[in-house]
Design a protein around this motif. Structure first.
Motif, PDB file in Angstrom:
ATOM      1  N   PRO A   5     -64.772  -6.787 -76.390  1.00  0.00           N
ATOM      2  CA  PRO A   5     -65.717  -7.904 -76.615  1.00  0.00           C
ATOM      3  C   PRO A   5     -65.992  -8.724 -75.355  1.00  0.00           C
ATOM      4  CG  PRO A   5     -63.567  -8.319 -77.649  1.00  0.00           C
ATOM      5  CD  PRO A   5     -63.572  -6.890 -77.243  1.00  0.00           C
ATOM      6  N   VAL A   6     -65.002  -8.926 -74.513  1.00  0.00           N
ATOM      7  CA  VAL A   6     -65.216  -9.722 -73.297  1.00  0.00           C
ATOM      8  C   VAL A   6     -66.122  -8.977 -72.324  1.00  0.00           C
ATOM      9  CG1 VAL A   6     -64.110 -10.719 -71.252  1.00  0.00           C
ATOM     10  CG2 VAL A   6     -63.053 -10.997 -73.514  1.00  0.00           C
ATOM     11  N   LEU A   7     -65.851  -7.694 -72.114  1.00  0.00           N
ATOM     12  CA  LEU A   7     -66.665  -6.912 -71.181  1.00  0.00           C
ATOM     13  C   LEU A   7     -68.081  -6.714 -71.697  1.00  0.00           C
ATOM     14  CD1 LEU A   7     -64.062  -4.205 -70.077  1.00  0.00           C
ATOM     15  CD2 LEU A   7     -64.640  -6.373 -68.972  1.00  0.00           C
ATOM     16  N   GLN A   8     -68.243  -6.673 -73.016  1.00  0.00           N
ATOM     17  CA  GLN A   8     -69.578  -6.524 -73.597  1.00  0.00           C
ATOM     18  C   GLN A   8     -70.415  -7.788 -73.446  1.00  0.00           C
ATOM     19  OE1 GLN A   8     -68.762  -5.154 -77.678  1.00  0.00           O
ATOM     20  NE2 GLN A   8     -69.926  -3.310 -77.181  1.00  0.00           N
ATOM     21  N   SER A   9     -69.757  -8.946 -73.465  1.00  0.00           N
ATOM     22  CA  SER A   9     -70.495 -10.215 -73.510  1.00  0.00           C
ATOM     23  C   SER A   9     -70.666 -10.873 -72.145  1.00  0.00           C
ATOM     24  CB  SER A   9     -69.764 -11.200 -74.443  1.00  0.00           C
ATOM     25  OG  SER A   9     -68.445 -11.453 -73.968  1.00  0.00           O
ATOM     26  N   THR A  10     -70.142 -10.282 -71.090  1.00  0.00           N
ATOM     27  CA  THR A  10     -70.268 -10.877 -69.751  1.00  0.00           C
ATOM     28  C   THR A  10     -71.036  -9.944 -68.826  1.00  0.00           C
ATOM     29  OG1 THR A  10     -68.121  -9.956 -69.104  1.00  0.00           O
ATOM     30  CG2 THR A  10     -68.144 -12.206 -69.945  1.00  0.00           C
ATOM     31  N   GLU A  11     -71.772 -10.548 -67.926  1.00  0.00           N
ATOM     32  CA  GLU A  11     -72.518  -9.776 -66.941  1.00  0.00           C
ATOM     33  C   GLU A  11     -71.655  -9.522 -65.709  1.00  0.00           C
ATOM     34  OE1 GLU A  11     -76.146 -11.682 -65.969  1.00  0.00           O
ATOM     35  OE2 GLU A  11     -77.006 -11.472 -67.978  1.00  0.00           O
ATOM     36  N   VAL A  12     -71.905  -8.404 -65.059  1.00  0.00           N
ATOM     37  CA  VAL A  12     -71.208  -8.091 -63.821  1.00  0.00           C
ATOM     38  C   VAL A  12     -72.025  -8.616 -62.641  1.00  0.00           C
ATOM     39  CG1 VAL A  12     -70.100  -6.064 -64.827  1.00  0.00           C
ATOM     40  CG2 VAL A  12     -72.283  -5.812 -63.615  1.00  0.00           C
TER      41      VAL A  12
END
Length: 330
Positions: A162-169
């Motif tokens: 969920p964290v990696l899905q909801s944040t931009e790189v």
């Protein structure tokens, strides 16, 4: 009171320190304008060559009584700095000599060394502080990332966490010039188009996202406590067809934020890493091309070197991070 050029030494000694600095600054400027001082960087550095020879790293010194001369050289350079840095030509002089010191360091470093079970103090004193890259062969051997970071695993991780899905790189780049700037969109293109040659890198600059990735690795054991690591980290991935010649194109690792150190850990496959000397050193010093095997970490002082890489195996995956030196007694 005006200080004149004919002033005797007793009168000069009686002046406050700030006036002495102004006096020498004016004298330096006058000599520079009259072309008494050399006009080129190499000539400046030639004047300092005896000092610079004695300032090379301890294991490369050829000067006798090196330790005493090093202390003397440091004192002279400090004095020159106090007197000259306030003036334009003085600053130029010190800049040239500082560059000359870095050039002499890299000219005397014939190859990048491989170390195993190394003391962090040795890494700091003999390599990082000398602007010398070094490879630690057991740097990432015990990491979970070294065992698990495969292309299928990372695809699943970024699609399901969920964290990696909801944040931009940040600092995203890929060889397909995608407009999405999203690792998952890129992996989907690779899967659908069945591409065999590609490259992608991105920086996890969001604190929560970077923390997710840090759960798969530890702070490199060879870095001393005075090196403070940045919270962000990079993932570097590339692929090429087996039995085909490796493309000439290297990918640069960018967005260092002014940090002094970068380390790259090889997790899967083999990267060919190229270290390019910066600025004036580029024409005087050789570049290094290294092959990193799984479990190895290369530590690179960024003040001297630019970093770029390309795959040397069918798929190569690496992890990178940066850091800075904290002030400490030597």
């Amino acid at each position: 009171m005006v200080v004149r050029r004919g002033r005797n030494s007793i009168g000069l000694r009686s002046l406050p320190f700030s006036r002495k600095v102004s006096y020498f600054d004016g004298e330096f400027e006058r000599l520079y304008q009259r072309r008494v001082l050399p006009a080129s960087g190499p000539e400046y550095c030639r004047l300092m060559e005896p000092l610079l020879r004695c300032c090379t790293p301890p294991r490369h010194r050829s000067c006798s009584r090196a330790r005493g001369r090093l202390a003397l050289a440091a004192g002279v350079l400090l004095l020159l700095g106090c007197i000259l840095l306030c003036s334009r030509p003085g600053s130029k002089f010190m800049s040239y000599c500082g560059r000359a010191f870095l050039i002499q360091v890299c000219q005397r470093y014939p190859k990048v060394e491989f170390l195993h079970k190394v003391d962090p103090k040795v890494v700091l004193q003999n390599y990082l502080r000398q602007n010398l890259p070094v490879i630690i062969t057991d740097g990432a051997e015990e990491w979970v990332a070294q065992r698990e970071f495969t292309l299928p695993f990372l695809t699943q991780l970024y699609s399901g966490h969920p964290v990696l899905q909801s944040t931009e790189v940040c600092s995203y780049w890929d060889s397909l010039h995608s407009v999405e700037n999203n690792p998952m969109a890129f992996f989907e293109k690779v899967r659908q188009q069945r591409l065999n040659q590609w490259a992608v890198q991105w920086k996890n600059c969001n604190k929560a996202a970077a923390k997710v990735i840090r759960a798969f690795y530890q702070r490199p054991y060879f870095l001393p406590p005075v090196v403070e690591l940045a919270e962000s980290n990079w993932l570097l991935m590339a692929s090429h067809e087996e039995n085909d010649a490796v493309e000439d194109t290297f990918v640069k690792v960018k967005d260092h934020d002014g940090d002094l150190l970068m380390w790259i850990a090889q997790l899967q496959g083999i990267f060919e890493v190229q270290l390019l000397p910066k600025d004036i050193c580029a024409s005087k010093c050789t570049h290094y091309t290294l092959k990193l095997s799984p479990g190895e970490i290369v530590a690179i002082p960024l003040q001297m070197w630019d970093v770029q890489y390309r795959p040397f195996s069918s798929i190569a995956i690496g992890l990178a991070a940066t850091g800075n030196w904290l002030q400490d007694p030597r």
